[in-house]
Design a protein around this motif. Structure first.
Motif, PDB file in Angstrom:
ATOM      1  N   ALA A   1      64.188 -46.008-102.622  1.00 32.44           N
ATOM      2  CA  ALA A   1      63.379 -44.947-102.017  1.00 32.44           C
ATOM      3  C   ALA A   1      61.978 -45.445-101.677  1.00 32.44           C
ATOM      4  CB  ALA A   1      63.300 -43.755-102.976  1.00 32.44           C
ATOM      5  N   THR A   2      61.388 -46.220-102.590  1.00 29.73           N
ATOM      6  CA  THR A   2      60.035 -46.741-102.355  1.00 29.73           C
ATOM      7  C   THR A   2      60.035 -47.729-101.196  1.00 29.73           C
ATOM      8  OG1 THR A   2      59.542 -46.490-104.716  1.00 29.73           O
ATOM      9  CG2 THR A   2      58.066 -47.893-103.430  1.00 29.73           C
ATOM     10  N   ALA A   3      61.057 -48.586-101.145  1.00 30.99           N
ATOM     11  CA  ALA A   3      61.148 -49.560-100.054  1.00 30.99           C
ATOM     12  C   ALA A   3      61.308 -48.859 -98.707  1.00 30.99           C
ATOM     13  CB  ALA A   3      62.320 -50.507-100.315  1.00 30.99           C
ATOM     14  N   ALA A   4      62.101 -47.770 -98.674  1.00 36.58           N
ATOM     15  CA  ALA A   4      62.296 -47.024 -97.424  1.00 36.58           C
ATOM     16  C   ALA A   4      60.987 -46.387 -96.960  1.00 36.58           C
ATOM     17  CB  ALA A   4      63.370 -45.957 -97.627  1.00 36.58           C
ATOM     18  N   LEU A   5      60.264 -45.773 -97.885  1.00 39.30           N
ATOM     19  CA  LEU A   5      58.979 -45.160 -97.537  1.00 39.30           C
ATOM     20  C   LEU A   5      57.966 -46.212 -97.082  1.00 39.30           C
ATOM     21  CD1 LEU A   5      58.626 -42.552-100.426  1.00 39.30           C
ATOM     22  CD2 LEU A   5      59.131 -42.091 -98.025  1.00 39.30           C
ATOM     23  N   LEU A   6      57.981 -47.361 -97.758  1.00 43.28           N
ATOM     24  CA  LEU A   6      57.073 -48.441 -97.378  1.00 43.28           C
ATOM     25  C   LEU A   6      57.391 -48.965 -95.984  1.00 43.28           C
ATOM     26  CD1 LEU A   6      54.761 -50.310 -98.265  1.00 43.28           C
ATOM     27  CD2 LEU A   6      56.469 -51.833 -99.258  1.00 43.28           C
ATOM     28  N   LEU A   7      58.672 -49.086 -95.672  1.00 42.62           N
ATOM     29  CA  LEU A   7      59.087 -49.537 -94.346  1.00 42.62           C
ATOM     30  C   LEU A   7      58.628 -48.558 -93.261  1.00 42.62           C
ATOM     31  CD1 LEU A   7      60.673 -51.479 -92.534  1.00 42.62           C
ATOM     32  CD2 LEU A   7      62.736 -50.147 -93.054  1.00 42.62           C
ATOM     33  N   VAL A   8      58.795 -47.260 -93.528  1.00 41.92           N
ATOM     34  CA  VAL A   8      58.352 -46.247 -92.561  1.00 41.92           C
ATOM     35  C   VAL A   8      56.846 -46.342 -92.352  1.00 41.92           C
ATOM     36  CG1 VAL A   8      58.083 -43.768 -92.186  1.00 41.92           C
ATOM     37  CG2 VAL A   8      60.264 -44.671 -93.011  1.00 41.92           C
ATOM     38  N   ALA A   9      56.092 -46.509 -93.447  1.00 38.14           N
ATOM     39  CA  ALA A   9      54.637 -46.603 -93.343  1.00 38.14           C
ATOM     40  C   ALA A   9      54.219 -47.827 -92.536  1.00 38.14           C
ATOM     41  CB  ALA A   9      54.025 -46.641 -94.742  1.00 38.14           C
ATOM     42  N   VAL A  10      54.882 -48.956 -92.776  1.00 39.69           N
ATOM     43  CA  VAL A  10      54.566 -50.191 -92.043  1.00 39.69           C
ATOM     44  C   VAL A  10      54.856 -50.019 -90.552  1.00 39.69           C
ATOM     45  CG1 VAL A  10      55.260 -52.601 -91.713  1.00 39.69           C
ATOM     46  CG2 VAL A  10      54.863 -51.714 -94.017  1.00 39.69           C
ATOM     47  N   LEU A  11      55.992 -49.406 -90.218  1.00 40.76           N
ATOM     48  CA  LEU A  11      56.343 -49.184 -88.811  1.00 40.76           C
ATOM     49  C   LEU A  11      55.335 -48.268 -88.129  1.00 40.76           C
ATOM     50  CD1 LEU A  11      60.232 -48.804 -89.074  1.00 40.76           C
ATOM     51  CD2 LEU A  11      58.950 -50.741 -88.167  1.00 40.76           C
ATOM     52  N   ILE A  12      54.846 -47.270 -88.852  1.00 39.01           N
ATOM     53  CA  ILE A  12      53.842 -46.374 -88.275  1.00 39.01           C
ATOM     54  C   ILE A  12      52.538 -47.118 -88.034  1.00 39.01           C
ATOM     55  CG2 ILE A  12      52.386 -44.363 -88.756  1.00 39.01           C
ATOM     56  CD1 ILE A  12      54.761 -43.092 -90.169  1.00 39.01           C
ATOM     57  N   VAL A  13      52.117 -47.914 -89.023  1.00 40.15           N
ATOM     58  CA  VAL A  13      50.864 -48.671 -88.883  1.00 40.15           C
ATOM     59  C   VAL A  13      50.956 -49.675 -87.744  1.00 40.15           C
ATOM     60  CG1 VAL A  13      49.371 -50.381 -90.019  1.00 40.15           C
ATOM     61  CG2 VAL A  13      50.168 -48.370 -91.279  1.00 40.15           C
ATOM     62  N   LEU A  14      52.102 -50.305 -87.552  1.00 41.29           N
ATOM     63  CA  LEU A  14      52.288 -51.283 -86.482  1.00 41.29           C
ATOM     64  C   LEU A  14      52.506 -50.626 -85.124  1.00 41.29           C
ATOM     65  CD1 LEU A  14      54.562 -53.929 -88.261  1.00 41.29           C
ATOM     66  CD2 LEU A  14      52.106 -54.068 -87.823  1.00 41.29           C
ATOM     67  N   GLY A  15      52.634 -49.305 -85.098  1.00 41.82           N
ATOM     68  CA  GLY A  15      52.843 -48.592 -83.836  1.00 41.82           C
ATOM     69  C   GLY A  15      54.265 -48.625 -83.339  1.00 41.82           C
ATOM     70  N   ARG A  16      55.200 -49.091 -84.187  1.00 42.52           N
ATOM     71  CA  ARG A  16      56.613 -49.149 -83.780  1.00 42.52           C
ATOM     72  C   ARG A  16      57.322 -47.808 -83.967  1.00 42.52           C
ATOM     73  NH1 ARG A  16      58.202 -54.541 -83.615  1.00 42.52           N
ATOM     74  NH2 ARG A  16      56.353 -55.763 -83.035  1.00 42.52           N
ATOM     75  N   LEU A  17      56.724 -46.935 -84.751  1.00 45.13           N
ATOM     76  CA  LEU A  17      57.327 -45.635 -85.016  1.00 45.13           C
ATOM     77  C   LEU A  17      56.256 -44.566 -84.823  1.00 45.13           C
ATOM     78  CD1 LEU A  17      59.870 -44.101 -86.027  1.00 45.13           C
ATOM     79  CD2 LEU A  17      58.962 -44.327 -88.332  1.00 45.13           C
ATOM     80  N   PRO A  18      56.409 -43.707 -83.822  1.00 47.76           N
ATOM     81  CA  PRO A  18      55.412 -42.657 -83.576  1.00 47.76           C
ATOM     82  C   PRO A  18      55.239 -41.767 -84.804  1.00 47.76           C
ATOM     83  CG  PRO A  18      56.927 -42.829 -81.740  1.00 47.76           C
ATOM     84  CD  PRO A  18      57.504 -43.670 -82.836  1.00 47.76           C
ATOM     85  N   ALA A  19      53.993 -41.518 -85.168  1.00 47.00           N
ATOM     86  CA  ALA A  19      53.706 -40.732 -86.368  1.00 47.00           C
ATOM     87  C   ALA A  19      54.290 -39.328 -86.277  1.00 47.00           C
ATOM     88  CB  ALA A  19      52.200 -40.671 -86.596  1.00 47.00           C
ATOM     89  N   GLN A  20      54.328 -38.779 -85.046  1.00 50.87           N
ATOM     90  CA  GLN A  20      54.835 -37.408 -84.925  1.00 50.87           C
ATOM     91  C   GLN A  20      56.308 -37.286 -85.296  1.00 50.87           C
ATOM     92  OE1 GLN A  20      53.374 -39.143 -82.538  1.00 50.87           O
ATOM     93  NE2 GLN A  20      54.463 -39.055 -80.555  1.00 50.87           N
ATOM     94  N   TRP A  21      57.049 -38.400 -85.199  1.00 47.75           N
ATOM     95  CA  TRP A  21      58.450 -38.359 -85.593  1.00 47.75           C
ATOM     96  C   TRP A  21      58.594 -38.071 -87.095  1.00 47.75           C
ATOM     97  CZ3 TRP A  21      61.949 -42.491 -82.833  1.00 47.75           C
ATOM     98  CH2 TRP A  21      61.846 -42.305 -81.436  1.00 47.75           C
ATOM     99  N   ILE A  22      57.592 -38.458 -87.848  1.00 49.50           N
ATOM    100  CA  ILE A  22      57.598 -38.211 -89.289  1.00 49.50           C
ATOM    101  C   ILE A  22      56.886 -36.902 -89.603  1.00 49.50           C
ATOM    102  CG2 ILE A  22      56.911 -39.115 -91.539  1.00 49.50           C
ATOM    103  CD1 ILE A  22      59.076 -40.739 -90.145  1.00 49.50           C
ATOM    104  N   LEU A  23      55.743 -36.680 -88.962  1.00 51.20           N
ATOM    105  CA  LEU A  23      54.929 -35.499 -89.265  1.00 51.20           C
ATOM    106  C   LEU A  23      55.625 -34.204 -88.852  1.00 51.20           C
ATOM    107  CD1 LEU A  23      51.381 -36.815 -88.299  1.00 51.20           C
ATOM    108  CD2 LEU A  23      52.437 -36.671 -90.569  1.00 51.20           C
ATOM    109  N   ALA A  24      56.332 -34.238 -87.717  1.00 57.51           N
ATOM    110  CA  ALA A  24      56.997 -33.018 -87.242  1.00 57.51           C
ATOM    111  C   ALA A  24      58.058 -32.529 -88.224  1.00 57.51           C
ATOM    112  CB  ALA A  24      57.600 -33.258 -85.866  1.00 57.51           C
ATOM    113  N   PRO A  25      58.988 -33.391 -88.676  1.00 54.82           N
ATOM    114  CA  PRO A  25      59.962 -32.920 -89.676  1.00 54.82           C
ATOM    115  C   PRO A  25      59.303 -32.474 -90.979  1.00 54.82           C
ATOM    116  CG  PRO A  25      60.720 -34.954 -88.667  1.00 54.82           C
ATOM    117  CD  PRO A  25      59.311 -34.758 -88.214  1.00 54.82           C
ATOM    118  N   LEU A  26      58.245 -33.231 -91.418  1.00 53.36           N
ATOM    119  CA  LEU A  26      57.548 -32.843 -92.652  1.00 53.36           C
ATOM    120  C   LEU A  26      56.900 -31.472 -92.493  1.00 53.36           C
ATOM    121  CD1 LEU A  26      55.863 -36.195 -93.778  1.00 53.36           C
ATOM    122  CD2 LEU A  26      57.857 -35.062 -94.780  1.00 53.36           C
TER     123      LEU A  26
END
Length: 251
Positions: A39-64
């Motif tokens: 679980a921690t590794a998955a969350l860390l991966l998502v955070a890294v992708l967001i910081v690198l701009g590979r994953l739009p933040a709204q894709w995470i913020l909208a579901p949350l």
């Protein structure tokens, strides 16, 4: 750019310390540690992708946000059911504690079938041979126990088990001199270890066939907390418990 680089360097270290502290604080099992790491590794991966701009933040913020809004709607109902959940949790906790209290291990010798209650650390058992066959140790008075001790002199294991019981219920029984303790030193213990088998080891630790390595270690730790000589336990029982653990872990 510097902020992103610092995040990429610091985030894994912080995640590792977080996982370690949670594991130590709540004494997680190996399986629970594995789930926490995933679980921690998955969350860390998502955070890294967001910081690198590979994953739009709204894709995470909208579901949350949607989950948060749904949770707020359910909050009043959850608060109404909170007392019921607390009552159920209390009953489950009480039942679990009671089951733990009643869990026991068995140690059989020629004359005795001894029971070691995990939760309370109590000792009692059935008498299998001799004058008092069929009775419980707890039903015998001091003089009867000493007569049983004399009967057990021909079997080292039975004698030492009974001596451990006498040390608990009649701490001054050796003072009489007439019924002194074991005189054969470590020989009897060595013989007991040679006769240890898997079935006996499982009975001593209170486990069933198929118990995992974690189950064996936990059962051993629990018993040693009750029967270690430094905590008022018996040197004989602690040796048997250690021998049972060693045999099962080596299989």
């Amino acid at each position: 750019m510097i902020v992103r680089l610092l995040f990429l360097l610091i985030a894994p270290v912080l995640a590792w310390y977080l996982v370690k502290s949670i594991s130590q604080r709540y004494s997680l099992s190996a399986k629970q540690n594995r789930y926490l790491f995933i679980a921690t590794a998955a969350l860390l991966l998502v955070a890294v992708l967001i910081v690198l701009g590979r994953l739009p933040a709204q894709w995470i913020l909208a579901p949350l946000g949607a989950i948060g809004a749904f949770a707020l709607r359910l909050l009043p109902a959850a608060l109404r059911f909170l007392p019921i959940w607390q009552m159920l949790g209390s009953r489950i906790s009480t039942a679990s504690a009671s089951a733990s209290q009643q869990q026991s291990s068995t140690l059989r010798t020629e004359y005795l079938e001894m029971e070691l209650v995990h939760g309370s650390g109590e000792l009692d058992g059935n008498i299998l041979r001799g004058e008092f066959a069929g009775r419980r140790l707890g039903s015998l008075n001091r003089e009867e126990l000493l007569r049983l001790h004399a009967e057990c002199r021909g079997d080292a294991d039975s004698r030492q088990v009974l001596e451990a019981y006498l040390d608990r219920v009649h701490a001054d029984w050796r003072a009489s001199g007439e019924h002194g303790g074991s005189q054969d030193g470590g020989g009897a213990d060595s013989a007991g270890e040679i006769n240890m088998n898997r079935q006996l080891a499982l009975e001593i630790l209170g486990l069933a066939e198929g118990a995992s390595r974690d189950d064996i270690i936990k059962a051993h730790r629990k018993l040693m907390q009750k029967f270690h000589p430094d905590r008022g336990g018996s040197d004989y029982f602690s040796k048997k418990i250690n021998a049972a653990k060693d045999l099962l872990l080596d299989d």
